[in-house]
Design a protein around this motif. Structure first.
Motif, PDB file in Angstrom:
ATOM      1  N   SER A  16      -3.905   1.040   4.825  1.00  0.00           N
ATOM      2  CA  SER A  16      -3.846  -0.323   4.293  1.00  0.00           C
ATOM      3  C   SER A  16      -2.519  -1.027   4.579  1.00  0.00           C
ATOM      4  O   SER A  16      -2.398  -2.226   4.343  1.00  0.00           O
ATOM      5  CB  SER A  16      -4.128  -0.322   2.792  1.00  0.00           C
ATOM      6  OG  SER A  16      -3.120   0.372   2.099  1.00  0.00           O
ATOM      7  N   PHE A  17      -1.553  -0.314   5.116  1.00  0.00           N
ATOM      8  CA  PHE A  17      -0.285  -0.940   5.488  1.00  0.00           C
ATOM      9  C   PHE A  17      -0.414  -1.777   6.761  1.00  0.00           C
ATOM     10  O   PHE A  17       0.444  -2.605   7.055  1.00  0.00           O
ATOM     11  CB  PHE A  17       0.813   0.128   5.683  1.00  0.00           C
ATOM     12  CG  PHE A  17       0.555   1.037   6.859  1.00  0.00           C
ATOM     13  CD1 PHE A  17       1.058   0.731   8.112  1.00  0.00           C
ATOM     14  CD2 PHE A  17      -0.207   2.191   6.712  1.00  0.00           C
ATOM     15  CE1 PHE A  17       0.823   1.556   9.197  1.00  0.00           C
ATOM     16  CE2 PHE A  17      -0.444   3.024   7.792  1.00  0.00           C
ATOM     17  CZ  PHE A  17       0.070   2.707   9.038  1.00  0.00           C
TER      18      PHE A  17
ATOM     19  N   LYS B  73      -3.075  -4.169   9.090  1.00  0.00           N
ATOM     20  CA  LYS B  73      -4.324  -4.937   9.095  1.00  0.00           C
ATOM     21  C   LYS B  73      -5.285  -4.477  10.189  1.00  0.00           C
ATOM     22  O   LYS B  73      -6.490  -4.354   9.958  1.00  0.00           O
ATOM     23  CB  LYS B  73      -4.009  -6.422   9.262  1.00  0.00           C
ATOM     24  CG  LYS B  73      -5.177  -7.336   9.082  1.00  0.00           C
ATOM     25  CD  LYS B  73      -4.720  -8.789   9.135  1.00  0.00           C
ATOM     26  CE  LYS B  73      -5.820  -9.721   8.724  1.00  0.00           C
ATOM     27  NZ  LYS B  73      -5.355 -11.104   8.607  1.00  0.00           N
TER      28      LYS B  73
ATOM     29  N   PHE C 234      -8.223  -4.453  -2.236  1.00  0.00           N
ATOM     30  CA  PHE C 234      -7.527  -5.066  -1.108  1.00  0.00           C
ATOM     31  C   PHE C 234      -7.837  -6.541  -0.880  1.00  0.00           C
ATOM     32  O   PHE C 234      -7.404  -7.100   0.125  1.00  0.00           O
ATOM     33  CB  PHE C 234      -7.852  -4.300   0.190  1.00  0.00           C
ATOM     34  CG  PHE C 234      -7.540  -2.843   0.113  1.00  0.00           C
ATOM     35  CD1 PHE C 234      -6.239  -2.389   0.085  1.00  0.00           C
ATOM     36  CD2 PHE C 234      -8.569  -1.909   0.043  1.00  0.00           C
ATOM     37  CE1 PHE C 234      -5.945  -1.043   0.002  1.00  0.00           C
ATOM     38  CE2 PHE C 234      -8.285  -0.560  -0.032  1.00  0.00           C
ATOM     39  CZ  PHE C 234      -6.976  -0.119  -0.059  1.00  0.00           C
ATOM     40  N   ASN C 235      -8.584  -7.173  -1.767  1.00  0.00           N
ATOM     41  CA  ASN C 235      -8.996  -8.552  -1.518  1.00  0.00           C
ATOM     42  C   ASN C 235      -7.801  -9.499  -1.396  1.00  0.00           C
ATOM     43  O   ASN C 235      -7.812 -10.407  -0.566  1.00  0.00           O
ATOM     44  CB  ASN C 235      -9.961  -9.040  -2.599  1.00  0.00           C
ATOM     45  CG  ASN C 235     -10.754 -10.231  -2.138  1.00  0.00           C
ATOM     46  OD1 ASN C 235     -11.339 -10.204  -1.068  1.00  0.00           O
ATOM     47  ND2 ASN C 235     -10.755 -11.275  -2.932  1.00  0.00           N
ATOM     48  N   ALA C 236      -6.780  -9.282  -2.176  1.00  0.00           N
ATOM     49  CA  ALA C 236      -5.609 -10.165  -2.113  1.00  0.00           C
ATOM     50  C   ALA C 236      -4.908 -10.077  -0.753  1.00  0.00           C
ATOM     51  O   ALA C 236      -4.398 -11.074  -0.245  1.00  0.00           O
ATOM     52  CB  ALA C 236      -4.629  -9.808  -3.224  1.00  0.00           C
ATOM     53  N   LYS C 237      -4.919  -8.902  -0.171  1.00  0.00           N
ATOM     54  CA  LYS C 237      -4.209  -8.678   1.083  1.00  0.00           C
ATOM     55  C   LYS C 237      -5.093  -8.900   2.313  1.00  0.00           C
ATOM     56  O   LYS C 237      -4.628  -9.425   3.328  1.00  0.00           O
ATOM     57  CB  LYS C 237      -3.673  -7.242   1.092  1.00  0.00           C
ATOM     58  CG  LYS C 237      -2.702  -6.933   2.191  1.00  0.00           C
ATOM     59  CD  LYS C 237      -2.093  -5.549   1.993  1.00  0.00           C
ATOM     60  CE  LYS C 237      -1.046  -5.255   3.033  1.00  0.00           C
ATOM     61  NZ  LYS C 237      -0.471  -3.911   2.876  1.00  0.00           N
ATOM     62  N   TYR C 238      -6.354  -8.480   2.235  1.00  0.00           N
ATOM     63  CA  TYR C 238      -7.230  -8.470   3.414  1.00  0.00           C
ATOM     64  C   TYR C 238      -8.573  -9.142   3.165  1.00  0.00           C
ATOM     65  O   TYR C 238      -9.585  -8.707   3.709  1.00  0.00           O
ATOM     66  CB  TYR C 238      -7.477  -7.039   3.875  1.00  0.00           C
ATOM     67  CG  TYR C 238      -6.250  -6.320   4.385  1.00  0.00           C
ATOM     68  CD1 TYR C 238      -5.404  -6.925   5.298  1.00  0.00           C
ATOM     69  CD2 TYR C 238      -5.947  -5.038   3.969  1.00  0.00           C
ATOM     70  CE1 TYR C 238      -4.287  -6.269   5.774  1.00  0.00           C
ATOM     71  CE2 TYR C 238      -4.837  -4.362   4.442  1.00  0.00           C
ATOM     72  CZ  TYR C 238      -4.008  -4.990   5.344  1.00  0.00           C
ATOM     73  OH  TYR C 238      -2.905  -4.335   5.807  1.00  0.00           O
ATOM     74  N   SER C 239      -8.615 -10.207   2.413  1.00  0.00           N
ATOM     75  CA  SER C 239      -9.898 -10.857   2.126  1.00  0.00           C
ATOM     76  C   SER C 239     -10.592 -11.313   3.403  1.00  0.00           C
ATOM     77  O   SER C 239     -11.821 -11.218   3.524  1.00  0.00           O
ATOM     78  CB  SER C 239      -9.720 -12.030   1.166  1.00  0.00           C
ATOM     79  OG  SER C 239      -8.907 -13.031   1.759  1.00  0.00           O
TER      80      SER C 239
END
Length: 78
Positions: free
Chosen positions: A22-23, A25, A55-60
């Motif tokens: 998750s670090f 994209k 992870f929605n905040a980071k990778y929506s």
């Protein structure tokens, strides 16, 4: 029974992998696509809920794109 246990393990395996990458994209998207290709539909629904909550905040955008492609391929709405 073995098959159900195996499938559950695969879902948990992909959750671990997604958390670990998750670090980055690009890696996250690559592993999410891999998961979608290998999981059953009910597991995909669970994975979508898990990805959205974690992870929605980071990778929506990645989540929407990957699950959107999956939905189109199978004519689903998850």
């Amino acid at each position: 029974m073995f098959n159900l246990k195996y499938q559950w393990l695969m879902l948990e395996y992909f959750k671990v992998i997604l958390a670990k990458v998750s670090f980055d994209k690009v890696l996250f998207e690559k592993e999410l696509i891999k998961a979608l290709k290998n999981l059953m539909i009910n597991e995909v629904k669970e994975l979508k809920q898990w990805c959205t909550s974690k992870f929605n905040a980071k990778y929506s955008d990645v989540i929407d794109r990957c699950f959107g492609k999956f939905n189109k391929q199978l004519n689903l709405s998850i």
